[in-house]
Enzyme design. Sequence first.
Site, mmCIF file in Angstrom:
data_model
loop_
_atom_site.group_PDB
_atom_site.id
_atom_site.type_symbol
_atom_site.label_atom_id
_atom_site.label_comp_id
_atom_site.label_asym_id
_atom_site.label_seq_id
_atom_site.Cartn_x
_atom_site.Cartn_y
_atom_site.Cartn_z
ATOM 1 N N ASP A 46 0.847 -1.200 0.000
ATOM 2 C CA ASP A 46 0.000 0.000 0.000
ATOM 3 C C ASP A 46 0.878 1.243 0.000
ATOM 4 O O ASP A 46 1.647 1.477 0.931
ATOM 5 C CB ASP A 46 -0.898 0.000 1.244
ATOM 6 C CG ASP A 46 -1.786 1.227 1.307
ATOM 7 O OD1 ASP A 46 -2.937 1.136 0.846
ATOM 8 O OD2 ASP A 46 -1.335 2.284 1.813
ATOM 9 N N TYR A 51 2.925 10.016 -0.540
ATOM 10 C CA TYR A 51 4.039 9.441 0.215
ATOM 11 C C TYR A 51 5.377 9.671 -0.484
ATOM 12 O O TYR A 51 6.436 9.519 0.126
ATOM 13 C CB TYR A 51 3.850 7.927 0.406
ATOM 14 C CG TYR A 51 2.614 7.498 1.140
ATOM 15 C CD1 TYR A 51 1.814 8.411 1.830
ATOM 16 C CD2 TYR A 51 2.233 6.159 1.137
ATOM 17 C CE1 TYR A 51 0.673 7.983 2.504
ATOM 18 C CE2 TYR A 51 1.095 5.729 1.815
ATOM 19 C CZ TYR A 51 0.315 6.654 2.483
ATOM 20 O OH TYR A 51 -0.813 6.224 3.140
ATOM 21 N N LYS A 76 -2.942 5.815 -4.123
ATOM 22 C CA LYS A 76 -4.026 6.750 -3.818
ATOM 23 C C LYS A 76 -3.825 8.082 -4.529
ATOM 24 O O LYS A 76 -2.690 8.541 -4.703
ATOM 25 C CB LYS A 76 -4.112 7.000 -2.307
ATOM 26 C CG LYS A 76 -4.125 5.741 -1.469
ATOM 27 C CD LYS A 76 -4.105 6.051 0.016
ATOM 28 C CE LYS A 76 -3.756 4.830 0.818
ATOM 29 N NZ LYS A 76 -2.302 4.487 0.738
ATOM 30 N N HIS A 112 -7.725 9.676 -1.671
ATOM 31 C CA HIS A 112 -7.041 9.668 -0.383
ATOM 32 C C HIS A 112 -7.855 10.335 0.731
ATOM 33 O O HIS A 112 -7.902 9.821 1.848
ATOM 34 C CB HIS A 112 -5.677 10.344 -0.531
ATOM 35 C CG HIS A 112 -4.666 9.852 0.450
ATOM 36 N ND1 HIS A 112 -3.321 9.798 0.179
ATOM 37 C CD2 HIS A 112 -4.789 9.378 1.710
ATOM 38 C CE1 HIS A 112 -2.667 9.315 1.216
ATOM 39 N NE2 HIS A 112 -3.537 9.054 2.167
#
Length: 280
Positions: A46, A51, A76, A112
């Site tokens: 994931d 990120y 996401k 998200h």
Amino acid sequence: MNQVPTIKLNNGTLMPQLGFGVWQVPDDEATATVATALEAGYRSIDTAAVYENETGTGRAIAAAGLPREELFVTTKLWNSGTESWGRDNVLREFDASLTRLGLDYVDLYLIHWPRPMRGDYPAIWKAFEEIAASGRAKAVGVSNFKPVHLDRLREESDLVPAVNQVELHPFLSQPELRAFHQERGIATMAWSPLGQGKDLLASPAVLAAAEKHGRSAAQVVLRWHVQLGNIAIPKSVTPSRIRENLDVFGFELDAEDLAALDALNTGTRIGPDPDGFDWN
């Protein structure tokens, strides 16, 4: 290798119930960390655009040499900025994520955050319908959505999110939201499944169950998720803990253990409340 059970999503896609999260793992460390997870037996990874480690994650996936159909990759959409988002924005960002990951498709693509103050998540979801229909995401879903946000999607779309990934751990067990998901056929996926810091893992209820079963505190909490039917994505950069977190299928919590962990629920969030969270 531990045999991780799967959850059948509402479109028939099978998703491993325990995966590996890479939140806060720098991109230059993600390749080695994800490689360790894949070597340990994780098959669900994931990540997310925000990120900033999709590239490193993709390198690990490519280097592992595993058949693509054996992997389940989630990323996401980060619908940032002050302008409302629509189809073109979403498709552009989805293509960028695929490029960074080095993949032709992902198994799960999520919005998200709902950012309800901007009112554009139904329009974003329309683009997600298109992505799902194209097959470039085997399933689509949302993250950090509350029932009111899910109801809004239901009013404007026939496509039910396959997954809602939310903050969920014994301090914030969200029983009402989980019941809502079950009624709608939405799988519950937990981020920060072990809480944050050592507070949860040092709680007497968790430690008592760990001693009873000869397991670590983290294994007890992850087992709690599994028995509730949650999908969990623990994160660690320590190889021994990465392996330990996957080893939760050789024991079972009893009713007393489950009740003790359920009683820890205080409704306290680590992250922001989705109703008020925005990021420009």
